[in-house]
Scaffold this active site. Structure first.
Site, short mmCIF file in Angstrom:
data_model
loop_
_atom_site.label_atom_id
_atom_site.label_comp_id
_atom_site.label_asym_id
_atom_site.label_seq_id
_atom_site.Cartn_x
_atom_site.Cartn_y
_atom_site.Cartn_z
N TYR A 1 1.95 5.21 6.62
CA TYR A 1 2.64 4.60 5.47
C TYR A 1 4.12 4.44 5.76
O TYR A 1 4.67 3.32 5.65
CB TYR A 1 2.44 5.46 4.21
CG TYR A 1 3.39 5.10 3.08
CD1 TYR A 1 3.35 3.85 2.48
CD2 TYR A 1 4.35 6.02 2.62
CE1 TYR A 1 4.24 3.51 1.46
CE2 TYR A 1 5.24 5.70 1.60
CZ TYR A 1 5.18 4.44 1.03
OH TYR A 1 6.05 4.10 0.02
N LYS B 1 6.46 1.02 6.20
CA LYS B 1 7.61 0.70 5.35
C LYS B 1 8.87 0.58 6.22
O LYS B 1 9.71 -0.31 5.99
CB LYS B 1 7.82 1.78 4.28
CG LYS B 1 6.78 1.81 3.18
CD LYS B 1 6.69 0.55 2.33
CE LYS B 1 7.87 0.36 1.41
NZ LYS B 1 7.68 -0.80 0.49
N THR C 1 11.34 3.12 0.63
CA THR C 1 11.16 4.55 0.36
C THR C 1 12.06 5.41 1.25
O THR C 1 12.43 4.99 2.36
CB THR C 1 9.69 4.93 0.61
OG1 THR C 1 9.56 6.35 0.64
CG2 THR C 1 9.17 4.41 1.94
N ASP C 2 12.35 6.63 0.80
CA ASP C 2 13.11 7.57 1.64
C ASP C 2 12.26 8.08 2.81
O ASP C 2 12.80 8.68 3.74
CB ASP C 2 13.63 8.75 0.80
CG ASP C 2 12.54 9.59 0.15
OD1 ASP C 2 11.35 9.21 0.22
OD2 ASP C 2 12.87 10.65 -0.43
N GLU C 3 10.94 7.84 2.75
CA GLU C 3 10.06 8.40 3.80
C GLU C 3 10.34 7.77 5.16
O GLU C 3 9.93 8.31 6.19
CB GLU C 3 8.59 8.26 3.38
CG GLU C 3 8.34 8.94 2.05
CD GLU C 3 6.88 9.11 1.67
OE1 GLU C 3 6.02 9.16 2.55
OE2 GLU C 3 6.62 9.21 0.45
N GLU D 1 0.90 -1.15 0.00
CA GLU D 1 0.00 0.00 0.00
C GLU D 1 0.94 1.20 0.00
O GLU D 1 1.87 1.26 0.82
CB GLU D 1 -0.88 0.00 1.25
CG GLU D 1 -1.96 -1.08 1.26
CD GLU D 1 -3.04 -0.86 0.21
OE1 GLU D 1 -3.18 0.28 -0.29
OE2 GLU D 1 -3.74 -1.83 -0.12
P1 NAD Z 1 1.48 1.19 -6.33
O1 NAD Z 1 0.51 1.50 -5.25
O2 NAD Z 1 1.35 1.85 -7.66
O3 NAD Z 1 1.50 -0.39 -6.62
C1 NAD Z 1 1.47 -1.32 -5.59
C2 NAD Z 1 1.14 -2.67 -6.19
O4 NAD Z 1 1.11 -3.65 -5.13
C3 NAD Z 1 -0.21 -2.73 -6.87
O5 NAD Z 1 -0.11 -3.40 -8.12
C4 NAD Z 1 -1.09 -3.53 -5.91
O6 NAD Z 1 -2.11 -4.28 -6.55
C5 NAD Z 1 -0.05 -4.43 -5.26
N1 NAD Z 1 -0.48 -4.89 -3.91
C6 NAD Z 1 -0.96 -4.11 -2.91
N2 NAD Z 1 -1.26 -4.88 -1.84
C7 NAD Z 1 -0.93 -6.15 -2.18
C8 NAD Z 1 -1.00 -7.40 -1.50
N3 NAD Z 1 -1.48 -7.48 -0.24
N4 NAD Z 1 -0.55 -8.50 -2.13
C9 NAD Z 1 -0.10 -8.44 -3.41
N5 NAD Z 1 -0.03 -7.30 -4.11
C10 NAD Z 1 -0.44 -6.17 -3.50
O7 NAD Z 1 2.90 1.48 -5.68
P2 NAD Z 1 4.25 2.04 -6.34
O8 NAD Z 1 4.22 3.52 -6.29
O9 NAD Z 1 4.49 1.35 -7.63
O10 NAD Z 1 5.32 1.54 -5.27
C11 NAD Z 1 5.91 0.26 -5.39
C12 NAD Z 1 6.90 0.08 -4.25
O11 NAD Z 1 7.90 1.10 -4.30
C13 NAD Z 1 6.26 0.19 -2.86
O12 NAD Z 1 6.87 -0.77 -2.03
C14 NAD Z 1 6.58 1.60 -2.41
O13 NAD Z 1 6.66 1.67 -1.01
C15 NAD Z 1 7.95 1.80 -3.06
N6 NAD Z 1 8.30 3.20 -3.37
C16 NAD Z 1 7.42 4.00 -4.05
C17 NAD Z 1 7.81 5.30 -4.38
C18 NAD Z 1 6.90 6.21 -5.18
O14 NAD Z 1 7.24 7.38 -5.39
N7 NAD Z 1 5.78 5.74 -5.70
C19 NAD Z 1 9.06 5.79 -4.00
C20 NAD Z 1 9.92 4.93 -3.29
C21 NAD Z 1 9.53 3.64 -2.99
P1 TYD Z 2 2.36 12.40 -2.87
O1 TYD Z 2 2.40 12.32 -4.36
O2 TYD Z 2 1.17 11.87 -2.15
O3 TYD Z 2 3.70 11.70 -2.35
P2 TYD Z 2 4.35 11.68 -0.85
O4 TYD Z 2 3.39 12.21 0.13
O5 TYD Z 2 4.58 10.21 -0.67
O6 TYD Z 2 5.60 12.48 -0.97
O7 TYD Z 2 2.53 13.91 -2.44
C1 TYD Z 2 3.67 14.66 -2.85
C2 TYD Z 2 3.57 16.03 -2.19
O8 TYD Z 2 2.44 16.72 -2.74
C3 TYD Z 2 3.32 15.96 -0.69
O9 TYD Z 2 4.04 17.02 -0.07
C4 TYD Z 2 1.83 16.19 -0.55
C5 TYD Z 2 1.50 17.09 -1.72
N1 TYD Z 2 0.14 16.94 -2.30
C6 TYD Z 2 -0.68 18.06 -2.48
O10 TYD Z 2 -0.30 19.18 -2.16
N2 TYD Z 2 -1.92 17.86 -3.02
C7 TYD Z 2 -2.38 16.64 -3.38
O11 TYD Z 2 -3.55 16.52 -3.85
C8 TYD Z 2 -1.52 15.49 -3.21
C9 TYD Z 2 -1.98 14.12 -3.60
C10 TYD Z 2 -0.26 15.69 -2.66
#
Ligand code: NAD
Ligand code: TYD
Length: 354
Positions: A160, A164, A135-137, A89
């Site tokens: 979240y 993580k 994630t860096d978070e 998630e």
């Molecule tokens: P996303 O939400 O787009 O995709 C997540 C995927 O995981 C989806 O396909 C979903 O169906 C699947 N999934 C969720 N719960 C599941 C479960 N219980 N069993 C099997 N599959 C399940 O996420 P994303 O943005 O592609 O992120 C992917 C990974 O990278 C995550 O671990 C996230 O923490 C990490 N990450 C994301 C970012 C970002 O900017 N999006 C940055 C750094 C790290």
């Molecule tokens: P987001 O894309 O949700 O990534 P993260 O919170 O994991 O960094 O949000 C990026 C930044 O944008 C965050 O500071 C929250 C802000 N934000 C808005 O200002 N409006 C929005 O509708 C959303 C989704 C995010």
């Protein structure tokens, strides 16, 4: 089935980043068998992988990572050499609404995958690899100065990031306790095609296109470090093949932006693309109530990855953002499909009366 050099389980391959990683591995390594395991939640979409679904070295398995017996069955069937774990998630705002879903998938699901992987690999850990994508978070929030390094103590602030961080700790616990050959990376914010329009950039693109208000949280002063998703996928490839077992690597774009500046950049880019008068889209900017516990700034020091493994980002932000906008404008069917149904409900809960 032909004999493959490696059989790799990629979890979360139907999501945003996962689909880019699956595509890269399927195309680049025809001698690997890539098994994509995904529960297909609201964020998972097999349409993201249309171009590789018929490849002979690709298989999809629908499964939930928290379901131990199902994961065992899949391990038994394929006898994986390695796992690249992305399923999660992933959205902070949803974690505020429903934190236990994040504990369940991100914490319990990761521990379950580690547990099942170890039970299959225990007798022959040599040559195996469990790659956890994080994630860096997990590092928390920075002030105006400084960067997250691999040594920065964990200080997560949202459900979240706490989930993580917890999953990262479980991965390292399996390394220290059972000698599980793990590797871990922590990446900054990604952007690019197939990004679910609940996150900042795709949500703003979609709202600009449809003349909807652009909801900027607080004053829009929060800073994120943005990386093009294909650069993240390349970093994962590099770390998976060349990284050292038991180590973690930070991945970042050396590319910090205030939210409000990104929104303005998108508005002017889209004014041009859509033939609008300059300044027209920016009139949609609406400041809304801040996100609770909103982290001020993330900034990654990715020097270790650059120095040790030679990786660096390939795209400038403006170029990547333009490619991203072009993809969304050309793929409105995809957007319509993912924003029907549950998305409307989520959007109303998150933004109406904010
Ligand atoms: P996303 O939400 O787009 O995709 C997540 C995927 O995981 C989806 O396909 C979903 O169906 C699947 N999934 C969720 N719960 C599941 C479960 N219980 N069993 C099997 N599959 C399940 O996420 P994303 O943005 O592609 O992120 C992917 C990974 O990278 C995550 O671990 C996230 O923490 C990490 N990450 C994301 C970012 C970002 O900017 N999006 C940055 C750094 C790290
Ligand atoms: P987001 O894309 O949700 O990534 P993260 O919170 O994991 O960094 O949000 C990026 C930044 O944008 C965050 O500071 C929250 C802000 N934000 C808005 O200002 N409006 C929005 O509708 C959303 C989704 C995010």
């Amino acid at each position: 089935m032909p004999t493959h050099k490696k059989t790799i389980l990629i979890t979360g391959g139907a999501g945003f980043i996962g689909s880019h990683v699956v595509r890269l591995f399927v195309n680049k390594y025809p001698d690997y068998h890539i098994v994509n395991l995904d529960a297909l939640t609201y964020a998972g979409n097999l349409a993201n992988l249309k171009d590789v679904e018929a490849a002979p070295n690709y298989t999809f398995e629908k499964a939930d990572i928290t379901d131990e017996s199902r994961i065992r069955e899949i391990f038994d069937k394929y006898r994986f050499d390695a796992v690249i774990h992305l399923a999660a998630e992933s959205h902070v705002d949803r974690s505020i609404m429903d934190p236990l879903a994040f504990v369940r998938t991100n914490v319990l699901g990761t521990a379950n995958l580690l547990h099942v992987s170890l039970s299959f690999w225990r007798e022959a850990l040599e040559g195996k690899r469990f790659y956890h994508v994080s994630t860096d978070e997990v590092y928390g929030s920075l002030g105006k100065e400084g960067f997250f390094t691999e040594e920065t103590p964990y200080d997560p602030r949202s459900p979240y990031s706490a989930s993580k961080a917890s999953s990262d700790h479980f991965v390292m616990a399996w390394y220290h306790t059972y000698g599980m050959p793990v590797i871990l990376s922590n990446c900054s914010n990604n952007y690019g095609s197939h990004h679910f329009p609940e996150k900042l950039i795709p949500l703003m693109i979609n709202n600009i296109l449809h003349h909807k208000p652009l909801p900027v949280y607080g004053k829009g002063e929060n800073v994120r470090d943005w990386l093009y998703v294909d650069d993240h996928a390349r970093a994962i490839d590099t770390i998976f093949h060349q990284g050292k077992t038991g180590e973690k690597y930070n991945i970042g774009g050396f590319n910090e932006w205030k939210n409000i500046d990104i929104v303005h950049l998108l508005c002017s880019l889209m004014d041009k693309k859509l033939g609008r008068t300059p300044g027209e889209s920016a009139k949609l900017i609406t400041y809304v109530k801040d996100r609770p516990g909103h982290d001020l700034r993330y900034a990654i020091d990715a020097t270790k990855l650059n120095k040790e493994l030679g990786w660096k980002p390939s795209l400038q932000f403006e170029e990547g953002l333009e490619k991203t906008v072009d993809w969304y404008l050309a793929n409105q069917d995809w957007v319509t499909a993912v924003t029907s149904g549950d998305y409307q409900h989520y959007y109303a809960q998150q933004y109406v009366k904010r």
